[in-house]
Design a protein around this motif. Sequence first.
Motif, mmCIF file in Angstrom:
data_model
loop_
_atom_site.group_PDB
_atom_site.id
_atom_site.type_symbol
_atom_site.label_atom_id
_atom_site.label_comp_id
_atom_site.label_asym_id
_atom_site.label_seq_id
_atom_site.Cartn_x
_atom_site.Cartn_y
_atom_site.Cartn_z
ATOM 1 N N ASN A 32 61.618 -46.290 -2.706
ATOM 2 C CA ASN A 32 62.210 -45.664 -1.513
ATOM 3 C C ASN A 32 63.007 -46.665 -0.679
ATOM 4 O O ASN A 32 64.101 -46.359 -0.218
ATOM 5 C CB ASN A 32 61.138 -44.990 -0.659
ATOM 6 N N ASP A 33 62.454 -47.868 -0.495
ATOM 7 C CA ASP A 33 63.128 -48.881 0.320
ATOM 8 C C ASP A 33 64.508 -49.230 -0.231
ATOM 9 O O ASP A 33 65.450 -49.439 0.516
ATOM 10 C CB ASP A 33 62.282 -50.153 0.425
ATOM 11 N N TYR A 34 64.604 -49.338 -1.543
ATOM 12 C CA TYR A 34 65.873 -49.719 -2.165
ATOM 13 C C TYR A 34 66.692 -48.506 -2.619
ATOM 14 O O TYR A 34 67.756 -48.673 -3.199
ATOM 15 C CB TYR A 34 65.637 -50.666 -3.342
ATOM 16 N N ASP A 35 66.160 -47.317 -2.363
ATOM 17 C CA ASP A 35 66.873 -46.072 -2.684
ATOM 18 C C ASP A 35 67.324 -46.054 -4.147
ATOM 19 O O ASP A 35 68.501 -45.870 -4.458
ATOM 20 C CB ASP A 35 68.069 -45.897 -1.744
ATOM 21 N N ILE A 36 66.352 -46.236 -5.040
ATOM 22 C CA ILE A 36 66.663 -46.275 -6.475
ATOM 23 C C ILE A 36 65.955 -45.163 -7.248
ATOM 24 O O ILE A 36 65.802 -45.248 -8.467
ATOM 25 C CB ILE A 36 66.310 -47.650 -7.091
ATOM 26 N N LYS A 37 65.560 -44.121 -6.524
ATOM 27 C CA LYS A 37 64.841 -43.010 -7.147
ATOM 28 C C LYS A 37 65.587 -42.456 -8.359
ATOM 29 O O LYS A 37 64.986 -42.124 -9.371
ATOM 30 C CB LYS A 37 64.607 -41.911 -6.107
ATOM 31 N N GLU A 38 66.922 -42.354 -8.249
ATOM 32 C CA GLU A 38 67.720 -41.777 -9.326
ATOM 33 C C GLU A 38 67.821 -42.686 -10.553
ATOM 34 O O GLU A 38 68.263 -42.258 -11.613
ATOM 35 C CB GLU A 38 69.126 -41.418 -8.829
ATOM 36 N N LEU A 39 67.377 -43.940 -10.419
ATOM 37 C CA LEU A 39 67.495 -44.898 -11.527
ATOM 38 C C LEU A 39 66.190 -45.130 -12.293
ATOM 39 O O LEU A 39 66.231 -45.646 -13.411
ATOM 40 C CB LEU A 39 67.985 -46.254 -11.004
ATOM 41 N N ILE A 40 65.058 -44.767 -11.729
ATOM 42 C CA ILE A 40 63.781 -45.243 -12.264
ATOM 43 C C ILE A 40 63.486 -44.812 -13.699
ATOM 44 O O ILE A 40 62.827 -45.544 -14.433
ATOM 45 C CB ILE A 40 62.589 -44.895 -11.348
ATOM 46 N N ASN A 41 63.961 -43.658 -14.138
ATOM 47 C CA ASN A 41 63.677 -43.204 -15.500
ATOM 48 C C ASN A 41 64.797 -43.514 -16.484
ATOM 49 O O ASN A 41 64.723 -43.137 -17.648
ATOM 50 C CB ASN A 41 63.374 -41.700 -15.502
ATOM 51 N N ARG A 42 65.810 -44.233 -16.022
ATOM 52 C CA ARG A 42 66.952 -44.525 -16.879
ATOM 53 C C ARG A 42 66.675 -45.704 -17.806
ATOM 54 O O ARG A 42 65.960 -46.639 -17.460
ATOM 55 C CB ARG A 42 68.182 -44.854 -16.036
ATOM 56 N N ASP A 43 67.268 -45.635 -18.987
ATOM 57 C CA ASP A 43 67.263 -46.747 -19.923
ATOM 58 C C ASP A 43 68.184 -47.819 -19.340
ATOM 59 O O ASP A 43 69.285 -47.513 -18.884
ATOM 60 C CB ASP A 43 67.790 -46.265 -21.282
ATOM 61 N N VAL A 44 67.748 -49.083 -19.342
ATOM 62 C CA VAL A 44 68.553 -50.140 -18.726
ATOM 63 C C VAL A 44 69.906 -50.297 -19.416
ATOM 64 O O VAL A 44 70.869 -50.757 -18.795
ATOM 65 C CB VAL A 44 67.800 -51.489 -18.673
ATOM 66 N N LYS A 45 70.004 -49.889 -20.673
ATOM 67 C CA LYS A 45 71.282 -49.990 -21.386
ATOM 68 C C LYS A 45 72.328 -49.043 -20.810
ATOM 69 O O LYS A 45 73.524 -49.255 -20.998
ATOM 70 C CB LYS A 45 71.091 -49.688 -22.875
#
Length: 178
Positions: A32-45
């Motif tokens: 939440n602090d870094y507002d990365i909710k939309e990224l957490i389930n993504r493959d890093v590639k």
Amino acid sequence: LLICKTVIENLHFSLRMSKEIYKEEDLSKIINDYDIKELINRDVKTLSTSEKQLIGLICVLIIKPRVLIIDEILSNIANDKKEKILMEFKKFNKNGMTIINFTQDSELLLEGSHIALLNHGKILLYEEVKNAFNDDKIYIDNNIELPFVIEMSIKLKYYDVVDKIYFNIKELVNDLWK
């Protein structure tokens, strides 16, 4: 360095590598602090360069190293997230972390406690930020862009509009309006 397949796995890995004991709610707070909710389930590639830089930096900040050396890592990160990271840097620095930021972004010069100007491996200047702009000749001679508020202050000081160099644009504007 992102070594796991997904963003969430990398965050969990960093939490496990940290010397502190973390709980699941700590991970939620980071997300939440870094507002990365939309990224957490993504493959890093599948992440863009700036998203990889952001996640990599967050993973390192979770571990809380004593010394953090970064090179242009903030250059591609969105301004809202960059501001959050800079606030985190200041908090970590107050708690004893040394942060060395190599950058060509002149605005970031004002974020640290000291400025070192290097040219072909030679140290041209090493000063506390508050003293690093007393003579702008070194910046001009080496084709280094000054932060906007510093450049504006120097020009206004030249014309006797102000009597000092400002490091904060809001303070400069407020004093000009007086």
